[in-house]
Write a protein that holds these residues in place. Structure first.
Motif, PDB file in Angstrom:
ATOM      1  N   HIS A 127      18.393   6.834  22.435  1.00 25.89           N
ATOM      2  CA  HIS A 127      19.337   7.842  22.938  1.00 25.89           C
ATOM      3  C   HIS A 127      20.369   7.270  23.908  1.00 25.89           C
ATOM      4  O   HIS A 127      21.434   7.852  24.096  1.00 25.89           O
ATOM      5  N   LYS A 128      20.072   6.120  24.519  1.00 30.18           N
ATOM      6  CA  LYS A 128      21.032   5.516  25.444  1.00 30.18           C
ATOM      7  C   LYS A 128      22.154   4.775  24.718  1.00 30.18           C
ATOM      8  O   LYS A 128      23.159   4.423  25.326  1.00 30.18           O
ATOM      9  N   GLY A 129      21.961   4.519  23.430  1.00 31.36           N
ATOM     10  CA  GLY A 129      22.944   3.755  22.672  1.00 31.36           C
ATOM     11  C   GLY A 129      23.893   4.643  21.888  1.00 31.36           C
ATOM     12  O   GLY A 129      23.892   5.874  22.013  1.00 31.36           O
ATOM     13  N   ASP A 130      24.688   3.998  21.046  1.00 32.85           N
ATOM     14  CA  ASP A 130      25.646   4.728  20.214  1.00 32.85           C
ATOM     15  C   ASP A 130      25.058   5.129  18.872  1.00 32.85           C
ATOM     16  O   ASP A 130      25.594   6.008  18.195  1.00 32.85           O
ATOM     17  N   GLY A 131      23.966   4.461  18.471  1.00 31.56           N
ATOM     18  CA  GLY A 131      23.377   4.833  17.195  1.00 31.56           C
ATOM     19  C   GLY A 131      22.299   3.875  16.736  1.00 31.56           C
ATOM     20  O   GLY A 131      21.986   2.883  17.402  1.00 31.56           O
ATOM     21  N   LEU A 132      21.708   4.214  15.591  1.00 33.92           N
ATOM     22  CA  LEU A 132      20.731   3.369  14.907  1.00 33.92           C
ATOM     23  C   LEU A 132      21.386   2.801  13.658  1.00 33.92           C
ATOM     24  O   LEU A 132      22.248   3.442  13.052  1.00 33.92           O
ATOM     25  N   SER A 133      20.961   1.617  13.264  1.00 35.94           N
ATOM     26  CA  SER A 133      21.551   0.997  12.083  1.00 35.94           C
ATOM     27  C   SER A 133      20.484   0.256  11.291  1.00 35.94           C
ATOM     28  O   SER A 133      19.469  -0.183  11.848  1.00 35.94           O
ATOM     29  N   ASN A 134      20.707   0.148   9.990  1.00 35.56           N
ATOM     30  CA  ASN A 134      19.824  -0.640   9.141  1.00 35.56           C
ATOM     31  C   ASN A 134      20.624  -1.145   7.951  1.00 35.56           C
ATOM     32  O   ASN A 134      21.690  -0.616   7.622  1.00 35.56           O
ATOM     33  N   ILE A 135      20.114  -2.180   7.314  1.00 33.39           N
ATOM     34  CA  ILE A 135      20.681  -2.664   6.051  1.00 33.39           C
ATOM     35  C   ILE A 135      19.573  -2.514   5.011  1.00 33.39           C
ATOM     36  O   ILE A 135      18.640  -3.315   4.972  1.00 33.39           O
ATOM     37  N   PRO A 136      19.631  -1.458   4.190  1.00 32.69           N
ATOM     38  CA  PRO A 136      18.519  -1.132   3.280  1.00 32.69           C
ATOM     39  C   PRO A 136      18.330  -2.175   2.191  1.00 32.69           C
ATOM     40  O   PRO A 136      19.204  -2.369   1.346  1.00 32.69           O
ATOM     41  N   GLU A 137      17.189  -2.819   2.199  1.00 31.30           N
ATOM     42  CA  GLU A 137      16.935  -3.917   1.265  1.00 31.30           C
ATOM     43  C   GLU A 137      16.910  -3.445  -0.187  1.00 31.30           C
ATOM     44  O   GLU A 137      17.385  -4.137  -1.085  1.00 31.30           O
ATOM     45  N   TYR A 148       0.854  -1.184   0.000  1.00 30.52           N
ATOM     46  CA  TYR A 148       0.000   0.000   0.000  1.00 30.52           C
ATOM     47  C   TYR A 148       0.895   1.240   0.000  1.00 30.52           C
ATOM     48  O   TYR A 148       2.071   1.159   0.359  1.00 30.52           O
ATOM     49  N   PRO A 149       0.347   2.394  -0.374  1.00 29.22           N
ATOM     50  CA  PRO A 149       1.142   3.628  -0.324  1.00 29.22           C
ATOM     51  C   PRO A 149       1.608   3.935   1.096  1.00 29.22           C
ATOM     52  O   PRO A 149       1.013   3.481   2.078  1.00 29.22           O
ATOM     53  N   GLY A 150       2.663   4.714   1.199  1.00 28.54           N
ATOM     54  CA  GLY A 150       3.200   5.074   2.506  1.00 28.54           C
ATOM     55  C   GLY A 150       2.360   6.126   3.211  1.00 28.54           C
ATOM     56  O   GLY A 150       1.420   6.698   2.647  1.00 28.54           O
ATOM     57  N   LEU A 151       2.719   6.390   4.463  1.00 28.91           N
ATOM     58  CA  LEU A 151       1.980   7.350   5.289  1.00 28.91           C
ATOM     59  C   LEU A 151       2.579   8.754   5.240  1.00 28.91           C
ATOM     60  O   LEU A 151       1.992   9.699   5.753  1.00 28.91           O
ATOM     61  N   ARG A 152       3.767   8.876   4.670  1.00 32.31           N
ATOM     62  CA  ARG A 152       4.479  10.154   4.600  1.00 32.31           C
ATOM     63  C   ARG A 152       4.769  10.725   5.986  1.00 32.31           C
ATOM     64  O   ARG A 152       4.663  11.937   6.215  1.00 32.31           O
ATOM     65  N   ILE A 153       5.110   9.846   6.905  1.00 36.62           N
ATOM     66  CA  ILE A 153       5.496  10.282   8.252  1.00 36.62           C
ATOM     67  C   ILE A 153       6.852   9.679   8.628  1.00 36.62           C
ATOM     68  O   ILE A 153       7.187   9.568   9.812  1.00 36.62           O
ATOM     69  N   GLY A 154       7.631   9.300   7.611  1.00 38.42           N
ATOM     70  CA  GLY A 154       8.902   8.620   7.861  1.00 38.42           C
ATOM     71  C   GLY A 154       9.861   9.419   8.715  1.00 38.42           C
ATOM     72  O   GLY A 154      10.515   8.877   9.611  1.00 38.42           O
ATOM     73  N   ARG A 155       9.954  10.728   8.466  1.00 43.35           N
ATOM     74  CA  ARG A 155      10.888  11.549   9.234  1.00 43.35           C
ATOM     75  C   ARG A 155      10.463  11.644  10.696  1.00 43.35           C
ATOM     76  O   ARG A 155      11.302  11.601  11.602  1.00 43.35           O
ATOM     77  N   LYS A 156       9.171  11.749  10.940  1.00 35.85           N
ATOM     78  CA  LYS A 156       8.683  11.821  12.318  1.00 35.85           C
ATOM     79  C   LYS A 156       8.956  10.511  13.058  1.00 35.85           C
ATOM     80  O   LYS A 156       9.373  10.515  14.222  1.00 35.85           O
ATOM     81  N   VAL A 157       8.716   9.395  12.382  1.00 40.70           N
ATOM     82  CA  VAL A 157       8.969   8.092  13.002  1.00 40.70           C
ATOM     83  C   VAL A 157      10.462   7.916  13.260  1.00 40.70           C
ATOM     84  O   VAL A 157      10.869   7.417  14.318  1.00 40.70           O
ATOM     85  N   ASN A 158      11.284   8.341  12.319  1.00 35.58           N
ATOM     86  CA  ASN A 158      12.727   8.220  12.505  1.00 35.58           C
ATOM     87  C   ASN A 158      13.208   9.070  13.681  1.00 35.58           C
ATOM     88  O   ASN A 158      14.058   8.643  14.468  1.00 35.58           O
ATOM     89  N   ASN A 159      12.657  10.273  13.820  1.00 36.53           N
ATOM     90  CA  ASN A 159      13.017  11.125  14.957  1.00 36.53           C
ATOM     91  C   ASN A 159      12.636  10.462  16.277  1.00 36.53           C
ATOM     92  O   ASN A 159      13.365  10.555  17.274  1.00 36.53           O
ATOM     93  N   MET A 160      11.490   9.781  16.277  1.00 35.67           N
ATOM     94  CA  MET A 160      11.070   9.065  17.478  1.00 35.67           C
ATOM     95  C   MET A 160      12.049   7.933  17.796  1.00 35.67           C
ATOM     96  O   MET A 160      12.432   7.730  18.957  1.00 35.67           O
ATOM     97  N   LEU A 161      12.480   7.198  16.771  1.00 40.13           N
ATOM     98  CA  LEU A 161      13.411   6.093  16.987  1.00 40.13           C
ATOM     99  C   LEU A 161      14.755   6.599  17.510  1.00 40.13           C
ATOM    100  O   LEU A 161      15.383   5.959  18.359  1.00 40.13           O
ATOM    101  N   ILE A 162      15.191   7.736  17.009  1.00 42.14           N
ATOM    102  CA  ILE A 162      16.439   8.327  17.503  1.00 42.14           C
ATOM    103  C   ILE A 162      16.317   8.638  18.988  1.00 42.14           C
ATOM    104  O   ILE A 162      17.240   8.401  19.772  1.00 42.14           O
ATOM    105  N   ASP A 163      15.157   9.145  19.371  1.00 43.73           N
ATOM    106  CA  ASP A 163      14.915   9.454  20.784  1.00 43.73           C
ATOM    107  C   ASP A 163      14.899   8.173  21.621  1.00 43.73           C
ATOM    108  O   ASP A 163      15.493   8.107  22.707  1.00 43.73           O
ATOM    109  N   LEU A 164      14.234   7.133  21.115  1.00 40.86           N
ATOM    110  CA  LEU A 164      14.174   5.865  21.848  1.00 40.86           C
ATOM    111  C   LEU A 164      15.560   5.240  22.004  1.00 40.86           C
ATOM    112  O   LEU A 164      15.822   4.517  22.971  1.00 40.86           O
TER     113      LEU A 164
END
Length: 447
Positions: A271-281, A253-269
């Motif tokens: 915050h105790k670590g060294d970073g976020l990581s992904n392997i883009p499919e 289905y089409p996206g929600l166009r809230i990717g940046r907001k969700v990413n900002n939330m994940l960065i906040d979650l």
């Protein structure tokens, strides 16, 4: 003389055995159970030693038989029956070990995610998470309207708005896929037909791979607490794909166009670590993460990725990210040698701590990046042979009859020619339904 010594030895052994039996009997009589074998200790020791052996094996690129080596160090009890509780890691009740359900609702509100969903008509949000897997936690966000039996969405793939699988892990260098790939490239033999994964990597050779991983070994010599995004999907099941919002590879289905907001939330979650990581499919995943300040751990791969974007700059402007990503997906991107450029992703990282950030701004990272960037790796898209992905292009004037004639001129069977021409006309009609020209120009902005 020897038989006498042997006889005495047997007597001593029998006395020891009798003494041990009496000790056990005495313990039972006094209602004191024998000490339980600490199976968990055996398992912990085994895992720790195995882990150490695996990492040293990777570093030396030598095979290791861990079960053979372990037997020389740890003597397993003869009746090694491990209880189910010891076989599995303990479950935790909090998401990522830190957050309650109320906390997640708080973050959804904090970053206006709930507000954006309400604008789209989703006014009864339900959030849940699953921590039964100790390693990978799942967060799911949906709306009650999607779960109602009267809903028009019948597919289980459409019964959520956001699904996230994320893992919190302490990484050392040899844990990174990037490092493992570089070591394999260094030792790759062109005659090795079995390792097709490495064979299809063209942007770097064995010597270059060695230079990069040696640099990484000198810089990434600590442990890093990373939040690994295993998989994330944000979708609007009540929306439909259109000429202006084409489907991306992997989308239902089409996206929600809230990717940046969700990413900002994940960065906040995280915050105790060294970073976020992904392997883009897919290529488009890497492109979107890149616009949100994710950087590839491998400086050579970051340079390669930037070369791809530079080579395809005009395609991205004219046809859009969806069509370009489909071109990678369907094998229509080719290098200067005419070989298909296969997308082989590595880790992208958003650094949070200064410990990890210092790696990406180091002189060594920048120097290696510049070396590979100057090589100006070039690719192009063979659009004439990619008619199945034309429908994903944002260029409404993309298909014209001269192109169509060029494509079908080599088809001699009249039925096949008619079928191909009908397909091209259908695509042309889709492109010409809206006369307005659409140009997709990505802009990189800070989070």
């Amino acid at each position: 003389m020897n038989s006498s010594i042997k006889h005495q030895h047997n007597q001593v052994s029998q006395q020891k055995e009798i003494s041990q039996q009496e000790e056990i009997s005495s313990t039972i009589v006094n209602n004191i159970k024998p000490q339980k074998t600490n199976y968990k200790k055996y398992l912990t020791d085994f895992v720790e030693y195995a882990n150490e052996g695996i990492h040293s094996s990777i570093n030396s690129l030598q095979s290791i038989n861990i079960t053979q080596k372990i037997s020389h160090i740890y003597e397993m009890p003869s009746s090694f029956i491990l209880p189910d509780d010891d076989l599995f890691a303990p479950t935790v009740k909090k998401f990522l070990e830190d957050y309650t359900l109320d906390d997640i609702y708080h973050y959804i509100n904090k970053y206006d995610i709930k507000k954006e969903l309400e604008i789209k008509g989703y006014k009864d949000i339900v959030i849940s998470f699953d921590t039964s897997d100790y390693f990978v936690h799942k967060l799911s966000l949906t709306d009650k309207s999607l779960l109602n039996f009267t809903s028009t969405i019948k597919s289980i793939n459409g019964q959520f708005l956001i699904n996230l699988f994320i893992r919190k892990k302490k990484f050392i260098l040899s844990d990174f896929k990037t490092y493992q790939i570089l070591r394999r490239i260094e030792t790759f033999n062109e005659n090795d037909e079995e390792d097709n994964f490495i064979k299809n990597i063209k942007y770097i050779n064995g010597f270059g791979a060695m230079e990069v991983y040696k640099f990484m070994e000198s810089q990434l010599n600590d442990k890093y607490s990373l939040y690994l995004i295993e998989w994330i999907c944000m979708q609007d099941p009540c929306s439909k794909f259109s000429q202006n919002r084409p489907q991306f590879p992997g989308q239902n289905y089409p996206g929600l166009r809230i990717g940046r907001k969700v990413n900002n939330m994940l960065i906040d979650l995280a915050h105790k670590g060294d970073g976020l990581s992904n392997i883009p499919e897919n290529f488009h995943n890497a492109y979107i993460y890149h616009t949100q300040d994710y950087t590839f751990l491998n400086p050579a791969f970051q340079a390669y990725f930037d070369c791809l974007c530079d080579s395809l700059k005009n395609d991205l402007k004219v046809h859009g990210l969806s069509a370009v990503s489909w071109a990678f997906h369907n094998g229509h991107v080719k290098n200067l040698n005419g070989e298909i450029e296969i997308w082989k992703p590595e880790e992208q990282v958003y650094s949070i701590s200064s410990k990890l950030s210092s790696y990406f701004v180091s002189h060594g990272y920048k120097s290696l990046y510049n070396i590979f960037r100057k090589r100006d790796y070039q690719v192009s898209i063979d659009w004439n042979n990619a008619k199945e992905i034309w429908k994903f292009s944002l260029n409404h004037q993309f298909v014209n009859y001269s192109t169509a004639e060029d494509i079908i001129c080599n088809i001699h069977n009249e039925d096949e020619k008619k079928n191909e021409l009908n397909i091209i006309k259908d695509v042309a009609n889709e492109h010409q339904q809206n006369g307005q020209e659409h140009i997709w120009i990505p802009e990189k902005s800070k989070i």
